[in-house]
Motif scaffolding. Structure first.
Motif, PDB file in Angstrom:
ATOM      1  N   ARG A 216     -35.445 -10.724 -73.384  1.00 33.48           N
ATOM      2  CA  ARG A 216     -36.271 -10.687 -72.180  1.00 33.48           C
ATOM      3  C   ARG A 216     -37.756 -10.808 -72.494  1.00 33.48           C
ATOM      4  O   ARG A 216     -38.562 -11.001 -71.588  1.00 33.48           O
ATOM      5  CB  ARG A 216     -35.991  -9.403 -71.408  1.00 33.48           C
ATOM      6  CG  ARG A 216     -34.635  -9.434 -70.729  1.00 33.48           C
ATOM      7  CD  ARG A 216     -34.266  -8.103 -70.128  1.00 33.48           C
ATOM      8  NE  ARG A 216     -33.015  -8.201 -69.370  1.00 33.48           N
ATOM      9  CZ  ARG A 216     -32.287  -7.169 -69.000  1.00 33.48           C
ATOM     10  NH1 ARG A 216     -32.674  -5.953 -69.324  1.00 33.48           N
ATOM     11  NH2 ARG A 216     -31.176  -7.330 -68.320  1.00 33.48           N
ATOM     12  N   GLU A 217     -38.114 -10.691 -73.754  1.00 26.74           N
ATOM     13  CA  GLU A 217     -39.525 -10.788 -74.138  1.00 26.74           C
ATOM     14  C   GLU A 217     -39.827 -11.959 -75.060  1.00 26.74           C
ATOM     15  O   GLU A 217     -40.997 -12.285 -75.274  1.00 26.74           O
ATOM     16  CB  GLU A 217     -39.983  -9.493 -74.832  1.00 26.74           C
ATOM     17  CG  GLU A 217     -40.078  -8.282 -73.930  1.00 26.74           C
ATOM     18  CD  GLU A 217     -38.713  -7.668 -73.667  1.00 26.74           C
ATOM     19  OE1 GLU A 217     -37.861  -7.719 -74.576  1.00 26.74           O
ATOM     20  OE2 GLU A 217     -38.503  -7.151 -72.553  1.00 26.74           O
ATOM     21  N   TYR A 218     -38.788 -12.605 -75.598  1.00 31.52           N
ATOM     22  CA  TYR A 218     -39.063 -13.610 -76.632  1.00 31.52           C
ATOM     23  C   TYR A 218     -37.920 -14.623 -76.707  1.00 31.52           C
ATOM     24  O   TYR A 218     -36.751 -14.263 -76.510  1.00 31.52           O
ATOM     25  CB  TYR A 218     -39.215 -12.932 -77.998  1.00 31.52           C
ATOM     26  CG  TYR A 218     -39.607 -13.871 -79.111  1.00 31.52           C
ATOM     27  CD1 TYR A 218     -40.933 -14.250 -79.294  1.00 31.52           C
ATOM     28  CD2 TYR A 218     -38.643 -14.369 -79.987  1.00 31.52           C
ATOM     29  CE1 TYR A 218     -41.293 -15.118 -80.318  1.00 31.52           C
ATOM     30  CE2 TYR A 218     -39.004 -15.233 -81.014  1.00 31.52           C
ATOM     31  CZ  TYR A 218     -40.328 -15.599 -81.170  1.00 31.52           C
ATOM     32  OH  TYR A 218     -40.681 -16.453 -82.178  1.00 31.52           O
TER      33      TYR A 218
ATOM     34  N   VAL B 299     -43.346 -13.031 -73.792  1.00 33.62           N
ATOM     35  CA  VAL B 299     -43.866 -12.387 -72.584  1.00 33.62           C
ATOM     36  C   VAL B 299     -44.611 -11.128 -73.006  1.00 33.62           C
ATOM     37  O   VAL B 299     -44.063 -10.267 -73.697  1.00 33.62           O
ATOM     38  CB  VAL B 299     -42.734 -12.039 -71.612  1.00 33.62           C
ATOM     39  CG1 VAL B 299     -43.294 -11.322 -70.382  1.00 33.62           C
ATOM     40  CG2 VAL B 299     -41.982 -13.290 -71.200  1.00 33.62           C
ATOM     41  N   THR B 300     -45.876 -11.019 -72.601  1.00 36.76           N
ATOM     42  CA  THR B 300     -46.699  -9.875 -72.963  1.00 36.76           C
ATOM     43  C   THR B 300     -46.746  -8.856 -71.833  1.00 36.76           C
ATOM     44  O   THR B 300     -46.293  -9.115 -70.718  1.00 36.76           O
ATOM     45  CB  THR B 300     -48.123 -10.350 -73.309  1.00 36.76           C
ATOM     46  OG1 THR B 300     -48.610 -11.200 -72.260  1.00 36.76           O
ATOM     47  CG2 THR B 300     -48.120 -11.130 -74.613  1.00 36.76           C
TER      48      THR B 300
ATOM     49  N   PRO C 189     -35.964 -14.955 -70.878  1.00 35.29           N
ATOM     50  CA  PRO C 189     -37.282 -14.396 -71.163  1.00 35.29           C
ATOM     51  C   PRO C 189     -38.146 -14.294 -69.930  1.00 35.29           C
ATOM     52  O   PRO C 189     -38.269 -15.232 -69.156  1.00 35.29           O
ATOM     53  CB  PRO C 189     -37.869 -15.387 -72.171  1.00 35.29           C
ATOM     54  CG  PRO C 189     -36.691 -16.029 -72.799  1.00 35.29           C
ATOM     55  CD  PRO C 189     -35.664 -16.120 -71.712  1.00 35.29           C
TER      56      PRO C 189
ATOM     57  N   ILE D  78     -39.703  -8.782 -66.429  1.00 35.06           N
ATOM     58  CA  ILE D  78     -41.105  -8.472 -66.178  1.00 35.06           C
ATOM     59  C   ILE D  78     -41.649  -9.253 -64.988  1.00 35.06           C
ATOM     60  O   ILE D  78     -42.310  -8.710 -64.106  1.00 35.06           O
ATOM     61  CB  ILE D  78     -41.943  -8.783 -67.438  1.00 35.06           C
ATOM     62  CG1 ILE D  78     -41.544  -7.828 -68.572  1.00 35.06           C
ATOM     63  CG2 ILE D  78     -43.440  -8.652 -67.144  1.00 35.06           C
ATOM     64  CD1 ILE D  78     -42.264  -8.095 -69.876  1.00 35.06           C
TER      65      ILE D  78
END
Length: 211
Positions: free
Chosen positions: A80-82, A103-104, A204, A208
Motif C-alpha cells: 500500500r506504500e510502495y 506513497v508518503t 499502492p 492513504i
C-alpha cells in the motif's frame, strides 16, 4: 478503436493491462514487457546497478536484500506504500528499466527509477514511464504524480519532461538515504480524467488516498 481495445480500456483504464485480484499487474508496450517486480527479481536487478545509479539514488538494492532473506521469491513488490515495476526487453527478456512508486505520509505518490547502463539513450525510459503514468492515473485513480531529481541530472530532467511532467515548487535541497544533501528540483504529472479501476486491495496509495 477496436471492440477488444475498448474492452481493455473499460476494464483497466490502460490498454492490455492485466490486473487480477492480487498484486499481479502486467502490460506490454511496443518494445517492453512491463510488470510488477517479484522479490526474486531483486537480486538480478541489484547486480545491474552501476556506480552512476548508486550515486544518484543514494542507496542500492543490495543493501536491502539481506532483509528479504527467507521471503517467498514469487511475492510481488507491491504494497500500500510502495511498488516496483521492471520493464524487460520483449526480444531478449533482459531488464531495461526499473520504475518505483512510493506513497508518503503527506498523501503524495512519487515516482522514481533508473535505466540499466547498456539500455540508456534508446527511449526505453520514456516508454516505461509513459505506461506507469497511465497505470497511476487511469488504473489506480491517482490524479497527481510527483517526482524529484538532482538538478545536475540532465538525463532525468529530459526523461520527466518527455513524459509530460512539469516543474513544481519544492525545497531547493534534498537529503538522500546515504545522508548526502543535493540541490534538487521537483516535478508533477496530472490527469484530470484519473479514475480508479484497480481491483487489488493492496494497490499502492489506495488506503492513504482513498481510504
Amino acid at each position: 478503436m477496436s471492440s477488444r481495445l475498448r474492452s481493455a480500456l473499460s476494464l483497466s483504464g490502460v490498454p492490455g493491462l492485466s490486473c487480477r485480484r492480487d498484486p499481479v499487474h502486467r502490460v506490454r508496450s511496443a518494445r517492453l514487457d512491463i510488470s510488477v517486480a517479484r522479490v526474486g527479481d531483486l537480486t538480478e536487478l541489484a547486480s545491474l546497478e552501476d556506480d552512476e545509479t548508486r550515486h544518484r539514488n543514494g542507496c542500492t538494492l543490495a543493501d536491502e536484500l539481506a532483509a528479504l532473506d527467507g521471503i517467498d521469491p514469487a511475492l510481488p513488490v507491491w504494497t500500500r506504500e510502495y511498488a516496483m515495476f521492471v520493464a524487460r526487453e520483449r526480444v531478449t527478456g533482459g531488464p531495461a528499466v526499473i520504475v518505483t512508486l512510493a506513497v508518503t505520509a503527506d498523501r503524495r505518490m512519487w515516482v522514481g527509477g533508473w535505466v540499466v547502463a547498456d539500455h540508456r539513450r534508446r527511449g526505453y525510459a520514456r516508454e516505461a514511464l509513459d505506461v506507469v503514468c497511465a497505470i497511476v492515473h487511469r488504473h489506480l485513480g491517482v490524479a497527481e504524480l510527483h517526482a524529484g531529481r538532482e538538478t545536475d541530472n540532465v538525463a532525468s530532467g529530459r526523461w520527466l519532461a518527455s513524459c509530460g511532467f512539469v516543474q513544481a515548487d519544492g525545497p531547493s535541497t534534498h537529503v538522500l538515504p546515504d545522508g548526502r544533501s543535493v540541490e534538487s528540483d521537483w516535478w508533477r504529472h496530472t490527469d484530470e480524467r484519473a479514475r480508479r479501476r484497480c481491483v487489488s486491495l493492496y494497490a499502492p496509495g489506495l488506503t492513504i488516498l482513498f481510504g
